[in-house]
Design a protein around this motif. Sequence first.
Motif, mmCIF file in Angstrom:
data_model
loop_
_atom_site.group_PDB
_atom_site.id
_atom_site.type_symbol
_atom_site.label_atom_id
_atom_site.label_comp_id
_atom_site.label_asym_id
_atom_site.label_seq_id
_atom_site.Cartn_x
_atom_site.Cartn_y
_atom_site.Cartn_z
ATOM 1 N N UNK A 1 0.882 -0.940 -0.144
ATOM 2 C CA UNK A 1 -0.211 -0.042 0.152
ATOM 3 C C UNK A 1 0.609 0.799 0.009
ATOM 4 N N UNK A 2 0.511 2.634 -0.812
ATOM 5 C CA UNK A 2 1.119 3.557 0.036
ATOM 6 C C UNK A 2 0.353 4.396 -0.896
ATOM 7 N N UNK B 1 6.507 1.891 6.306
ATOM 8 C CA UNK B 1 7.917 3.137 6.205
ATOM 9 C C UNK B 1 7.403 3.933 5.965
ATOM 10 N N UNK B 2 7.791 5.076 6.977
ATOM 11 C CA UNK B 2 6.903 6.263 6.857
ATOM 12 C C UNK B 2 8.180 7.702 6.841
ATOM 13 N N UNK B 3 8.380 8.130 5.187
ATOM 14 C CA UNK B 3 8.753 9.328 5.097
ATOM 15 C C UNK B 3 9.094 10.671 5.950
ATOM 16 N N UNK B 4 10.197 11.611 6.503
ATOM 17 C CA UNK B 4 9.316 12.745 6.516
ATOM 18 C C UNK B 4 10.105 13.955 6.324
ATOM 19 N N UNK C 1 3.764 2.030 2.613
ATOM 20 C CA UNK C 1 4.742 3.354 2.623
ATOM 21 C C UNK C 1 3.574 4.501 2.569
ATOM 22 N N UNK C 2 4.886 5.630 3.226
ATOM 23 C CA UNK C 2 3.994 6.890 3.286
ATOM 24 C C UNK C 2 5.634 7.770 3.121
ATOM 25 N N UNK C 3 4.840 8.072 1.901
ATOM 26 C CA UNK C 3 6.107 9.923 1.538
ATOM 27 C C UNK C 3 5.213 10.795 2.090
#
Lengths: 363, 430
Positions: free
Chosen positions: A83-84, A193-196, A161-163
């Motif tokens: 999932x994204x 997996x999270x991007x920030x 995944x979260x951008x």
Amino acid sequence: MTSADAYVRFSGVQKSYDGVTLVVKDLNLDIAPGEFLTMLGPSGSGKTTCLMMLAGFETATHGEIVLDGQPINNVPPHKRNIGMVFQNYALFPHMTVEENLAFPLEVRGMDKADVSRRVRDALNMVQLRQFGARRPAQLSGGQQQRVALARALVFEPKLVLMDEPLGALDKQLREAMQYEIKHLHERLGVTVVYVTHDQSEALTMSNRIAVFNDGVVQQLATPEELYERPSNAFVAQFIGENNRIVGKVREENGQHCDVELPSGELVRALKVNVAGVGTPTLLSLRPERVTVAAEPGSLPNVFEARVQELIYHGDHIRTRVRVCGHDDFIIKVPNRTGHVHLAPGETTMVGWHVEDCRALDAA
Amino acid sequence: MATTTLGDIAATRPVATTEALRTADGMPLRTKLERSMRMARLRAFFLVAPLLAFIVFSFLVPVGKMLWLGVYEPTFANYMPRTAAALQTWDTRDLPSEETFAIFVDELIAARESRDLGKVASRVNREFSGARSLLTATGRRAADFAGPDAKQALIAHDATWGRTELWQGMTVAARSVTPAFYLNAVDLRLNADGTVRAQDADRRLHLALFWRTLWLSALITGLCLLLGFPVAYLLATLPMRYSNLLMILVLLPFWTSLLVRTTAWIALLQSQGVVNDSLVAIGIISDTNRLSMIYNQAGTVIAMTHILLPFMILPLYSVMKTIPPSYMRAARSLGANGFTAFRRVYLPQTVPGIGAGSLLVFILAVGYYITPALVGGQSGQLISNIIAFHMQSTLNWSLAAALGGVLLAGVLILYWTYNRLIGIDNIKLG
Ligand SMILES: Nc1ncnc2c1ncn2[C@@H]1O[C@H](COP(=O)(O)OP(=O)(O)OP(=O)(O)O)[C@@H](O)[C@H]1O
Ligand SMILES: [Mg+2]
């Protein structure tokens, strides 16, 4: 964690877009099942690139990515079952909210009754029951964000995944959504997996944080560890506020070392990442760990400081002082009854513990 | 109150709406708003007034004039007013009365003297073939037939004067405001008694031409879409330096004269042209079986597809440019393969561009004149060519106007249908 129970595994991954520079340099990262891992780093440090390689939209130039025991370098994105959530949400504008949510289920050939049940559940989950028939453009930013979240979760992927999903929201909404995402993660047990590049977001949400800089993971640790015990100057600098004092190692003794400053003072610090006696080092000291009006001798490090500036922050008073030849030394004086009242121009004694002053590589 | 039911809400509602809101100075809000809007509207009107005037004089007036010309042709009534009046009272079955014949011969003499007989003859000829030569020949000796027994004299001179069909034709021609031309434009004819019959089989050609025009325009639109879609996609997705180059290639034809481009197609496609020569040279076709690709429908389709292609590509491109690549990525991450993602996520978002491009190409194609005239041969002529023919050769402006009117109506119907099916607000031209 041993490599056997890693759910996602980057081993020796490198990525170059132009064949000249490496955007990701030798990434080794194991992510446990059910973990909330955040990739944190400044702009251009390669976070999105890593996420895109995991999602399958970019190919790794070198190295292997393993998902649930299977190497996925050659699996096309639609077969990865990941999932994204995209930064701009990427909700399909020509479909209603319900159609957006049904999309991943329909392409999986699920029958109609199942699809509508799951779509309903997903809408309930993000509290958007009454918005199913609207188009994304008719929703507020926060609502769109929730739809994007529901869409990434509706087909029950094991990995999401979260951008920078909250990048477009205002501060208050962002904080509310942080908790919402965190609670969903806990309830559903998915790996995230999270991007920030927002460090406070990373600290509040993650099980572990990978701090990226220049295509390299600088430190991979829990939020607490990262804040309390940064292992190098970049991390200390990037996470939280931090006073930096450069000096030279004069003497090492066990856990500690004595550092001589250019202005002549001797500071006793925790030896974390120094190359040896005579080498330059960077001392890192959190502003809230400094005691003002310290009695000489009550702490291992006590120095005279001249108050330069006071800034009222509500919960604390940010005090800029001149100490050991540094003009920009920051102290946070908590705003509680009976706290020391300083005035600009005044001289006071400041001090700190050896453990709070970490001698790091001189970056 | 513990719970609010829908009934409660409904009961409290009207109270709020019956009480008209007032501004601070006690004027009803609606009036005040109206007044403040009036100034803004007036200002807006003055800003667009020059454009409005231009459109009225350069577009609405000519189009209106053309539509009017299609139902108004006063030649006969102008030069033979008394005959025209007499024929309006005729029962259209038996031959007209002696009196009518006498009036006609008088006016025939007058028309011949003022050298206007040719115009009248052409007008009658359109309703009755052969009337032109009959009228001019009779006109030359008209003085001989004058008198009370004009009827016998005329019939004795030429038996055609005794045919009711001729006089019926003249009756139709005598009406200045007439649907005759619009009926002609759709292969029908007006009878003298106001009823309608089918056009004579050998003169039926307009409907077939209309259909051909619609069908070829649809075909050209389809081909433009087929060829233009991938180009527009490339334009929208390629890195800047390639897409700029491609854009120049797309626009290049606009910098070349239409005539030159059409002539280039002749050089390419004629039977001794480049394409045929190459095919013969590599042995795909024999020298005796050269393909005929020009001066027929194929020529019209090929050349017009080429010329209209940019009109498809540009609106498509402008729409595709606004579709971020993240949609396709999102679709794929949600489990759709490339084709499904394209069909369900990308394609629907390009519909405004497809609609705009298709409508533009189709409308341009329907009215296209020069290319079919140059490379269409006989079978590749479109309705605009026959309109031009009537304007320039037969000087039957009323029929040309009627054909134009029918074409306009057809396009408007298509536009309306499109609006009903897809919605005109879904169109995006840039
Ligand atoms: N498609 C691409 N082609 C070439 N270079 C790229 C491409 N995408 C990213 N880069 C480069 O790779 C580097 C890392 O980019 P990336 O998008 O991974 O950064 P990021 O950490 O996500 O930054 P941000 O926080 O700004 O989103 C940047 O220097 C960027 O210029
Ligand atoms: Mg990024």
